[in-house]
Structure formats: C-alpha cells, structure tokens
Design a protein around this motif. Sequence first.
Motif, PDB file in Angstrom:
ATOM      1  N   LEU A  81      -4.671   4.770  -3.459  1.00 11.41           N
ATOM      2  CA  LEU A  81      -4.572   3.316  -3.628  1.00 11.41           C
ATOM      3  C   LEU A  81      -5.341   2.843  -4.852  1.00 11.41           C
ATOM      4  O   LEU A  81      -4.849   2.048  -5.640  1.00 11.41           O
ATOM      5  N   LEU A  82      -6.570   3.318  -5.009  1.00 11.60           N
ATOM      6  CA  LEU A  82      -7.414   2.921  -6.129  1.00 11.60           C
ATOM      7  C   LEU A  82      -7.742   4.143  -6.968  1.00 11.60           C
ATOM      8  O   LEU A  82      -8.113   5.204  -6.443  1.00 11.60           O
ATOM      9  N   GLU A  83      -7.618   3.970  -8.279  1.00  7.34           N
ATOM     10  CA  GLU A  83      -7.912   5.079  -9.181  1.00  7.34           C
ATOM     11  C   GLU A  83      -9.397   5.371  -9.206  1.00  7.34           C
ATOM     12  O   GLU A  83      -9.820   6.515  -9.349  1.00  7.34           O
ATOM     13  N   LYS A  84     -10.216   4.322  -9.041  1.00  4.10           N
ATOM     14  CA  LYS A  84     -11.665   4.461  -9.000  1.00  4.10           C
ATOM     15  C   LYS A  84     -12.149   3.992  -7.627  1.00  4.10           C
ATOM     16  O   LYS A  84     -11.360   3.633  -6.762  1.00  4.10           O
ATOM     17  N   GLY A  85     -13.454   3.946  -7.450  1.00  2.00           N
ATOM     18  CA  GLY A  85     -14.011   3.440  -6.203  1.00  2.00           C
ATOM     19  C   GLY A  85     -13.839   1.941  -6.083  1.00  2.00           C
ATOM     20  O   GLY A  85     -13.482   1.247  -7.053  1.00  2.00           O
ATOM     21  N   VAL A  86     -14.122   1.416  -4.893  1.00  2.00           N
ATOM     22  CA  VAL A  86     -13.963  -0.024  -4.664  1.00  2.00           C
ATOM     23  C   VAL A  86     -14.912  -0.821  -5.550  1.00  2.00           C
ATOM     24  O   VAL A  86     -14.529  -1.820  -6.171  1.00  2.00           O
ATOM     25  N   LYS A  87     -16.165  -0.385  -5.650  1.00  2.00           N
ATOM     26  CA  LYS A  87     -17.143  -1.093  -6.465  1.00  2.00           C
ATOM     27  C   LYS A  87     -16.763  -1.056  -7.936  1.00  2.00           C
ATOM     28  O   LYS A  87     -16.834  -2.081  -8.638  1.00  2.00           O
TER      29      LYS A  87
ATOM     30  N   ALA B  55       0.829  -1.206   0.000  1.00  5.34           N
ATOM     31  CA  ALA B  55       0.000   0.000   0.000  1.00  5.34           C
ATOM     32  C   ALA B  55       0.866   1.260   0.000  1.00  5.34           C
ATOM     33  O   ALA B  55       0.570   2.232  -0.710  1.00  5.34           O
ATOM     34  N   SER B  56       1.951   1.230   0.773  1.00  3.99           N
ATOM     35  CA  SER B  56       2.849   2.398   0.814  1.00  3.99           C
ATOM     36  C   SER B  56       3.513   2.634  -0.535  1.00  3.99           C
ATOM     37  O   SER B  56       3.624   3.776  -1.009  1.00  3.99           O
ATOM     38  N   VAL B  57       3.935   1.548  -1.177  1.00  4.59           N
ATOM     39  CA  VAL B  57       4.582   1.684  -2.486  1.00  4.59           C
ATOM     40  C   VAL B  57       3.588   2.151  -3.540  1.00  4.59           C
ATOM     41  O   VAL B  57       3.928   2.917  -4.442  1.00  4.59           O
ATOM     42  N   ARG B  58       2.338   1.712  -3.402  1.00  3.14           N
ATOM     43  CA  ARG B  58       1.300   2.169  -4.340  1.00  3.14           C
ATOM     44  C   ARG B  58       1.078   3.684  -4.192  1.00  3.14           C
ATOM     45  O   ARG B  58       0.938   4.401  -5.192  1.00  3.14           O
ATOM     46  N   LEU B  59       1.051   4.163  -2.957  1.00  2.36           N
ATOM     47  CA  LEU B  59       0.928   5.599  -2.742  1.00  2.36           C
ATOM     48  C   LEU B  59       2.124   6.344  -3.328  1.00  2.36           C
ATOM     49  O   LEU B  59       1.976   7.420  -3.916  1.00  2.36           O
ATOM     50  N   LEU B  60       3.299   5.757  -3.178  1.00  2.38           N
ATOM     51  CA  LEU B  60       4.506   6.369  -3.735  1.00  2.38           C
ATOM     52  C   LEU B  60       4.424   6.429  -5.255  1.00  2.38           C
ATOM     53  O   LEU B  60       4.768   7.438  -5.878  1.00  2.38           O
ATOM     54  N   GLN B  61       3.953   5.339  -5.867  1.00  2.68           N
ATOM     55  CA  GLN B  61       3.865   5.283  -7.332  1.00  2.68           C
ATOM     56  C   GLN B  61       2.903   6.330  -7.880  1.00  2.68           C
ATOM     57  O   GLN B  61       3.234   7.080  -8.805  1.00  2.68           O
ATOM     58  N   THR B  62       1.697   6.400  -7.281  1.00  6.27           N
ATOM     59  CA  THR B  62       0.710   7.351  -7.791  1.00  6.27           C
ATOM     60  C   THR B  62       1.140   8.801  -7.529  1.00  6.27           C
ATOM     61  O   THR B  62       0.815   9.704  -8.320  1.00  6.27           O
ATOM     62  N   SER B  63       1.855   9.028  -6.440  1.00 11.22           N
ATOM     63  CA  SER B  63       2.353  10.385  -6.182  1.00 11.22           C
ATOM     64  C   SER B  63       3.401  10.785  -7.202  1.00 11.22           C
ATOM     65  O   SER B  63       3.440  11.929  -7.675  1.00 11.22           O
ATOM     66  N   MET B  64       4.251   9.869  -7.595  1.00 11.16           N
ATOM     67  CA  MET B  64       5.288  10.157  -8.587  1.00 11.16           C
ATOM     68  C   MET B  64       4.695  10.314  -9.976  1.00 11.16           C
ATOM     69  O   MET B  64       5.207  11.070 -10.807  1.00 11.16           O
ATOM     70  N   GLU B  65       3.589   9.581 -10.252  1.00 14.70           N
ATOM     71  CA  GLU B  65       2.952   9.730 -11.552  1.00 14.70           C
ATOM     72  C   GLU B  65       2.385  11.139 -11.738  1.00 14.70           C
ATOM     73  O   GLU B  65       2.310  11.660 -12.851  1.00 14.70           O
ATOM     74  N   ALA B  66       1.959  11.748 -10.631  1.00 10.64           N
ATOM     75  CA  ALA B  66       1.409  13.099 -10.709  1.00 10.64           C
ATOM     76  C   ALA B  66       2.475  14.130 -11.051  1.00 10.64           C
ATOM     77  O   ALA B  66       2.158  15.249 -11.481  1.00 10.64           O
TER      78      ALA B  66
END
Length: 268
Positions: free
Chosen positions: A224-230, A198-209
């Motif tokens: 963590l998720l680009e869309k909602g859970v559903k 989860a931490s690495v996912r947050l790091l990845q999406t922050s760097m993509e921005a």
Amino acid sequence: MVLSYGVYTGRPALCSGIRRMRSQASLEASLIIRTGTALQGISWMAGQIGLKNGIHFYKDTDTPGRCFQKQTIDHLQMEFQCCGNNDYKDWFEMQWISNRYLDFSSKEVKDRIKSNVDGRYLVDGVPFSCCNPSSPRPCIQYKITNNTAHYNYDHQTEELNIFIRGCREALVNYYMGLMNTIGAVVLSVFLLQSSVLASVRLLQTSMEALAGQENVEIETEGYLLEKGVKETFMEYVDPVLNLLLLNRVTPPEAKSEAGATGTATTTS
C-alpha cells in the motif's frame, strides 16, 4: 500479500483509475464532515429565525403572503408534537389572536390591551395545535398559569396536557436523525470504496514489479505504501510547512537583532 500474474498490461489506465478513486474517496470523507456541520448550523438558524417569524405572523390570516402561516404552524406543532419555538411559553409573549376576533367592547379585552406597553392582547394560552391528544384530561389551552381557573389543577406540579418541547428542538432532532441515516449510508460507501482502492493499489504495485521481467508468470508482492506511515506523512507535510515558513513575515525586532548579531560576529 502475494499476487501472481501472467500478463502485464494497462498500467497507465490503472494509475489514472486509482487517482480518480483517491480523489473521490477524499471528497466523500470531507463531504460527510462538512454536511453534518452545515446541516446542524442551518437547522439551528432556520429554527431560531423561521419559527420566531412564523409564530409572530400566526395571527395575520388576512395579510397577503402570510395567510397560510397559521395553517403551517398548526400542522408543524401537531406533526412534530411540539409547541412554540423554545417551549410553550413563547406564545405568552406575543399576540397570536387576530384583532378581528377580539371583542373590544369587553372589559377584559380592554384591560389586557391597556396593561401592555405595545397595546397587544397577550394571554397565558396556546393554540389548539399545542394540545396533547394522549392526555386523559380535556385540553387546558387558556389560563394555563391560573390554578383557580381550573378544578384540581396546578400548572407547576401537574403534568400539562400540552406539548412541552419546543419546535426548534424537535426540528433539529428530526433533521439530525436524517443526517445520521444518510451519513451511515455514505460512510458505508466510503469504506467500500476504500477497500476497493486498497485492493487496486496492491494490484498496481504488484504489476509494477513485473516491469522488465522476462518471466511474467512469477509471483510478486504488492504493498500500500512505498515507505512507512510516518515517512509518507512527512513527505506530504514538509512542503506545506516549508511554504508556510517562506510566507511568514519576520518582525522588525527580530530583523534588527539578527543584524546586530551578524555585525558582532564580523567584528570579533
């Protein structure tokens, strides 16, 4: 969660690492479930089949390949404080004393053998390894069901001084206890890896921005998720459902009804 970075590097390697961690975490989760189920089934089968054979060949101390069966069963019953497969009465149903140690000139031995259809010497007794050393009374391992053979004794009401629990139950409990310990360790590792993922996912999406930004020192938000859970769940489930619908075989009755409906619509 807000993260700030001054340099944007290593995105391909980061994505590859996340994919590997995802697959490993999923593998460990499925491993916990499958191992628990398989171990329970294996323990039950091993106890049900292996112990029955071991007890059946207990007396064959002179037969090659079976000469250590008696020693193994005795050690098992003393170590796990159990008796028989299901309980101590299993020993009543099979001859566990070798013919080598039977006095065939004795009337009692002859009568017991003749009274049995298969010609086996059956007794209401158990091997010495079933005796409970914690009992204050000397072990009663022969004529267990005969109250008149022992002083101040009633096998139905008195607590027997032999092990009551069957060895199959004892072995299953032992191995399931090991599985619980191992499962707790694996689950702890799985949770730790999930938190890292989860931490690495947050790091990845922050760097993509930061991609395409001139100022690489700005603050960016990770998710963590680009869309909602559903929506994310349905994104993975819909292709599977569509594939199942394509592979579904339509019954002949449904085809004929569909054809009849189409013909009626065209005519009208």
